[in-house]
Structures are given as C-alpha cells and as structure tokens.
Write an enzyme that holds these catalytic residues in place. Structure first.
Site, PDB file in Angstrom:
ATOM      1  N   THR A 323     -36.638  29.814 -16.512  1.00 58.52           N
ATOM      2  CA  THR A 323     -36.541  28.363 -16.346  1.00 58.52           C
ATOM      3  C   THR A 323     -36.307  27.646 -17.665  1.00 58.52           C
ATOM      4  OG1 THR A 323     -38.877  27.884 -16.674  1.00 58.52           O
ATOM      5  CG2 THR A 323     -38.223  28.521 -14.449  1.00 58.52           C
ATOM      6  N   CYS A 324     -36.072  26.332 -17.569  1.00 57.99           N
ATOM      7  CA  CYS A 324     -35.769  25.513 -18.745  1.00 57.99           C
ATOM      8  C   CYS A 324     -37.007  24.921 -19.402  1.00 57.99           C
ATOM      9  CB  CYS A 324     -34.826  24.390 -18.361  1.00 57.99           C
ATOM     10  SG  CYS A 324     -33.256  25.008 -17.810  1.00 57.99           S
ATOM     11  N   ASP A 325     -38.167  25.526 -19.191  1.00 53.71           N
ATOM     12  CA  ASP A 325     -39.388  25.043 -19.824  1.00 53.71           C
ATOM     13  C   ASP A 325     -39.853  26.096 -20.817  1.00 53.71           C
ATOM     14  OD1 ASP A 325     -42.043  24.305 -20.454  1.00 53.71           O
ATOM     15  OD2 ASP A 325     -42.201  23.220 -18.559  1.00 53.71           O
ATOM     16  N   SER A 326     -40.155  25.668 -22.044  1.00 54.07           N
ATOM     17  CA  SER A 326     -40.538  26.661 -23.054  1.00 54.07           C
ATOM     18  C   SER A 326     -41.915  27.265 -22.782  1.00 54.07           C
ATOM     19  CB  SER A 326     -40.495  26.042 -24.451  1.00 54.07           C
ATOM     20  OG  SER A 326     -41.440  25.008 -24.531  1.00 54.07           O
ATOM     21  N   ASN A 366     -36.881  24.243 -11.102  1.00 46.07           N
ATOM     22  CA  ASN A 366     -35.526  24.631 -11.535  1.00 46.07           C
ATOM     23  C   ASN A 366     -34.712  25.290 -10.406  1.00 46.07           C
ATOM     24  OD1 ASN A 366     -35.301  25.607 -15.076  1.00 46.07           O
ATOM     25  ND2 ASN A 366     -35.314  23.632 -14.099  1.00 46.07           N
TER      26      ASN A 366
END
Ligand SMILES: *Cc1c(COP(=O)(O)O)cnc(C)c1O
Length: 376
Positions: A323-326, A366
């Site tokens: 996903t686009c979350d760190s 996402n």
C-alpha cells in the site's frame, strides 16, 4: 508447513495473498495443551481466529470459548457451542450486549471495574462473575498490560461488593501478555492472585475458579519453550500456592491453538534498492500491515519467511506491504535476510500466521481486498 497445506497450495494454486489453515493442526495443538495442563478447562480465545471452521473443530473437541463481544458469543452459538461453555471475557462491554448474551444463556462474565459490575448486576442478574487482576506482562512480545485488570486491592473490594449486588463472584483472572515466552510470568501471577484468593475465601466469598488467561507462545522465527514446560511450571506454581485445594483452573489460549496451523502465501511485487550500491534490498509483498500482518507493528511478531530460493546466497532486506502508507513496512530493523535471487512474481510463505491475521485485515485500504482464508 503441514502436508495438507502444501497439497492445497500445489493443487489449488489459490490467488495470493491468502491464509491456509490446517484444522488437524488446530486439533493437535488443543490436545497438546490438554495433555500439558490436565487440570485446566480450555476456553479458546475466539479473537485469535474466529473462522466457523476453527470454532466447529474446537466444539467437536469439547472446548469452551472465551468471547470478547456479543458478535463472538453469537459466532460460538452458531456453530453449536453450548452457552454454558462460553465466557464473555472482555472487561469492556455495552450493557445491551451483556443483556443479549445473558438472554442467549451465557452465565460467565469478566469485569475489572465498579461500573462494569453495575452493568452486570442490571443486565445479567445472578450471573457468575470473575475479576481480572492487573499483572506484569514482562517477557511478552505482544503485551496487554495496563488496558485490562485492576489492582489486587480494588479487586478485593469489588469481589466483596459483587455478592451484595446479586451476582456470584466465583473467580479471578489475569493475562500475562500474548506470546509470553517466560514461565516466570505465570508463576508470579499465580502467587499474586493466590493471596487474594485466600483472603477472599476467608471473608466468606465462595471462590471456585482461577483463570490463567492465554499467552502461550507459538514458534515464529525463534524457538520458544514447549507447552509442557508451561504446563509443568504452572502446575508447580498452583501446588505451591494452593496445596491440595487447587480451584477450578481455566486457560484461554488463542495464539497457541491456531498460529502454527496457518501458512500465508504471498507474492513478491517488487525487489528494489534505495541506491545502486545499497546492500539492503526492499522486498515488497502483496500482503502487509493492512492486510492481516498487524502484529508486525513495532516488529513485535517476527514471522518466519520461506522462498523458492532457500539455500542460495542471502542478503539483508527490509520487507514491506503493497500500500501507499509508509506504516505498511513490516520489518526494517529485525535483521531479516532473504535470497539474492528473489524477484517479482516469486511466491513466499509466511509461517505460523493462523492467529491474529484474517480479522486484522482492512476492508479495502488502497483497494486491496481483505485477506482470503481457506480451512483444510
Ligand atoms: C487475547 C486474549 C486471550 C488470548 O491470548 P493469547 O495470547 O492469544 O493466548 C485470552 N484471554 C483474554 C481475556 C484475551 O483478551
């Protein structure tokens, strides 16, 4: 990995990510715990894996159940668990959920505060109640400390009060923290609670039950003491504390029953480096923190990972989700090494993932679907 899981993955080749759980392995863990602690009644902690197939397997083995919500109570009843074998073990319950569980026949409830006791007296009159004591969680990889339980002094007051409120104060409980790898945690907690047990008994409270909670560890990357080691240590601590007057003993294992029965199959989406000569490769999988691997938070639970290239030269990696979350980074500091040959499209297996995965999966962050699970 069990042969049943290996065959399922080979023959069905299910899309990844997915969790495959071997129900025979669930049964084997249940029986191993039964043998290690013959004194104890086993209340499976439903939250670890509430799949109907798991619950049904355990009903068949005679298990009791520790439910944490009205929904978990209903899930147990739906697969044929008797209400008399269900404990509503969460100390935080809505009054209407208590009432619904009581109406469904549940008679055993946990509490750790005066307000909860008042709710129980109103919504579950005459029910058996037990007070959860705050104990040390040192040695646990996934501690539960502070949020649950009260001091021994407060438990004493509340237990004395409960009888006057028309409830049956029948026991005490604790939880030494999940993935507890040290038997000392149980020994210390038993000694602590036994003193209160004796004190209350002398004051005329008809105490009959001691609930030792869960916490029994699964094997992840590192070996852990076997269940017999915990069984022996607990038995000795009980004899030391209670002599020949050991009360009814309850345990509430979650992780130990289901973790090692599950294997999570995932696909490598990308292998990259942050700089050309950086020795650390970043391995991105199609499963991550938001699709079931919540317990990698703080790198607390370190899953064992195998690949098709095992045995060949390895190198350091960071392992992250898609996903686009760190925050969706599982391991950066735990010294994971994976084969240099690993590449996009390879299937990797995360072992002992049968507990605390499926239900921790987000519903579609996402756009990724919740973790699919199969029971074989
Ligand atoms: C989570 C929980 C358990 C199960 O813990 P494990 O470490 O998975 O064995 C047992 N009892 C209570 C009250 C819990 O909240």
């Amino acid at each position: 990995m069990t042969s049943k899981i290996a065959r399922f993955l080979r023959e069905q080749a299910p899309p990844t990510p997915c969790l495959v759980v071997d129900l025979d392995r669930v049964a084997a863990s249940y029986r191993a715990l039964e043998r290690a602690l013959p004194l104890a009644r086993i209340y499976y902690a439903v939250k670890a894996n509430p799949a109907a197939e798991v619950l049904r397997t355990l009903v068949g083995l005679g298990s009791s159940f520790d439910a944490a919500s009205e929904e978990e109570v209903m899930a147990c009843l739906a697969v044929g668990a008797e209400p008399a074998k269900i404990s509503y073990g969460n100390t935080i319950k809505k009054e209407r959920s208590i009432r619904r569980a009581f109406e469904a026949g549940v008679r055993l409830f946990a509490f750790d505060s005066e307000e909860e006791l008042e709710k129980l007296a109103r919504a579950a009159p005459g029910a058996q109640v037990y007070c959860r004591i705050l104990v040390e969680n040192e040695g646990a990889d996934w501690p539960l400390s502070r949020k649950f339980g009260c001091t021994v002094e407060m438990a004493r007051d509340l237990m004395l009060k409960a009888a006057g409120m028309g409830l049956d104060p029948m026991g005490l409980s604790f939880h030494v923290g999940s993935q507890q790898t040290n038997t000392i945690a149980y020994e210390a907690a038993i000694a602590k609670v036994a003193m209160l047990f004796t004190d209350l008994t002398e004051r005329g409270v008809n105490l009959r039950m001691l609930n030792l909670g869960g916490g029994f560890p699964a094997r992840y990357r590192k070996p852990v003491p076997g269940i017999d080691t915990f069984g022996n240590a607990i038995h000795q601590a009980l004899v030391k504390a209670f002599g020949n007057a050991i009360p009814e003993i309850v345990v509430e294992p979650g992780r130990f029953i289901v973790a090692e029965a599950g294997v999570l199959a995932a696909e490598v989406v990308l292998v990259s480096r942050k700089a050309k000569d950086d020795p650390v490769r970043w391995v991105y999988l199609d499963v991550g923190r938001f699709s079931g691997l919540a317990e990698t938070e703080g790198e607390a639970i370190k899953y064992r990972i195998t690949t098709p290239h095992d045995g060949k030269a390895k190198g350091p990696v960071a392992i992250a989700g898609p996903t686009c979350d760190s925050v969706d980074t599982m391991y950066e500091k735990s010294g994971y090494q994976l084969p240099q040959a690993l590449k996009a499209g390879d299937q990797v297996l995360l072992h002992a993932t049968g507990a605390y995965t499926t239900t921790y999966s987000s519903v579609g962050f996402n756009g990724f679907a919740p973790l699919k699970d199969y029971y074989v």
